[in-house]
Design an enzyme around this catalytic site. Sequence first.
Site, PDB file in Angstrom:
ATOM      1  N   CYS A   1     105.923 -25.808  49.645  1.00 27.86           N
ATOM      2  CA  CYS A   1     106.629 -24.627  49.131  1.00 27.86           C
ATOM      3  C   CYS A   1     106.104 -23.361  49.807  1.00 27.86           C
ATOM      4  O   CYS A   1     106.883 -22.512  50.240  1.00 27.86           O
ATOM      5  CB  CYS A   1     106.456 -24.515  47.618  1.00 27.86           C
TER       6      CYS A   1
ATOM      7  N   CYS B   1     102.013 -25.670  45.632  1.00 30.46           N
ATOM      8  CA  CYS B   1     102.574 -26.656  46.565  1.00 30.46           C
ATOM      9  C   CYS B   1     102.517 -26.139  48.015  1.00 30.46           C
ATOM     10  O   CYS B   1     103.108 -25.102  48.337  1.00 30.46           O
ATOM     11  CB  CYS B   1     104.014 -26.955  46.172  1.00 30.46           C
TER      12      CYS B   1
END
Length: 108
Positions: A36, A33
């Site tokens: 993230c 991600c």
Amino acid sequence: MPFDTNYDKEEPTRAEVDAWAGAAVLEFGATWCGYCQGAQSIIASALAEFPEVKHLKVGDGKGKPLGRSYTVKLWPTLVFLKDGREVARVVRPDQADEIRKGLLAITG
């Protein structure tokens, strides 16, 4: 407690998390991600100021029971817990101060 760097491990059950004592942060996300990855430095920076707080990265996705039990929809989502109960939450943080507020809520 050291900064957890691994999303890819077995997640605890909700019953186990609910039984935790003290201050903890669940960080829901995924290794691949981009949001993230981009938030890691501010998450690490804020957590470094609170070494007594347990930090656990939880790999999330379709069919993952712990993330569903917290109704996680976007990553990263940080859930701040005090004695197993949610006290605060930050979704896609972009400033360390957002995270510090959550940490203060569970340690103060």
